[in-house]
Design a protein around this motif. Structure first.
Motif, mmCIF file in Angstrom:
data_model
loop_
_atom_site.group_PDB
_atom_site.id
_atom_site.type_symbol
_atom_site.label_atom_id
_atom_site.label_comp_id
_atom_site.label_asym_id
_atom_site.label_seq_id
_atom_site.Cartn_x
_atom_site.Cartn_y
_atom_site.Cartn_z
ATOM 1 N N THR A 122 8.425 -1.313 5.673
ATOM 2 C CA THR A 122 8.138 -0.147 4.840
ATOM 3 C C THR A 122 9.341 0.200 3.967
ATOM 4 N N CYS A 182 5.693 2.905 1.230
ATOM 5 C CA CYS A 182 5.028 1.680 0.786
ATOM 6 C C CYS A 182 5.046 0.710 1.962
ATOM 7 N N THR A 203 0.161 5.660 -6.200
ATOM 8 C CA THR A 203 -0.145 6.950 -5.591
ATOM 9 C C THR A 203 0.256 8.050 -6.576
ATOM 10 N N VAL A 262 0.850 -1.191 0.000
ATOM 11 C CA VAL A 262 0.000 0.000 0.000
ATOM 12 C C VAL A 262 0.879 1.232 0.000
ATOM 13 N N GLU A 263 0.785 2.028 -1.066
ATOM 14 C CA GLU A 263 1.564 3.258 -1.185
ATOM 15 C C GLU A 263 0.817 4.430 -0.559
ATOM 16 N N SER A 264 1.572 5.417 -0.130
ATOM 17 C CA SER A 264 1.007 6.655 0.382
ATOM 18 C C SER A 264 2.042 7.762 0.229
ATOM 19 N N GLY A 265 1.573 9.006 0.407
ATOM 20 C CA GLY A 265 2.485 10.134 0.392
ATOM 21 C C GLY A 265 2.456 10.970 -0.873
ATOM 22 N N LEU A 281 7.488 9.288 -0.553
ATOM 23 C CA LEU A 281 6.501 8.234 -0.694
ATOM 24 C C LEU A 281 6.829 7.083 0.253
#
Length: 120
Positions: free
Chosen positions: A79, A22, A114, A5-8, A20
């Motif tokens: 991560t 993950c 993302t 799950v990616e974010s940022g 970013l």
């Protein structure tokens, strides 16, 4: 199975920085899984950005991001990160995190992506 799950991602201006993340779950993240970031813009094929070995001892970058981006991982937190600096409008893309067993030739697991948008 490995879930990613990616974010940022977000909207930034040229010259800004962005990090970013993950987050991996499922199999033990650090157990021999190399990790990578790819990116894709509409109408183009997915492009390699950076990779890091399962141990974190070796990294590789695309020429287009060398010196501006840095990939790292924290196996205790499951991560992987992509620190992006001196962003350019041409860095605009959907960024994907990927994982592969270290002996595999292909990336078997992918995140949902993302969006990163860099305005001029």
């Amino acid at each position: 199975q490995v879930q990613l799950v990616e974010s940022g991602g977000g909207l930034v201006q040229a010259g800004d920085s962005l990090r970013l993340s993950c987050a991996a779950s499922g199999r033990t993240f650090s157990t021999y899984y190399d990790m990578a970031w790819f990116r894709q813009t509409p109408g183009k094929i997915r492009e390699f950005v950076a990779t890091i070995t399962w141990s974190g001892t070796s990294t590789t970058y695309a020429d287009s991001v060398k010196g501006r981006f840095a990939i790292s991982r924290d196996n205790a937190k499951n991560t992987v990160y992509l620190q992006m600096s001196s962003l350019k409008p041409e860095d605009t893309a959907v960024y994907y995190c990927a994982a592969r067993f270290f002996t595999s030739a292909t990336y078997e697991y992918w995140g949902q992506g993302t969006q990163v948008t860099v305005s001029s």
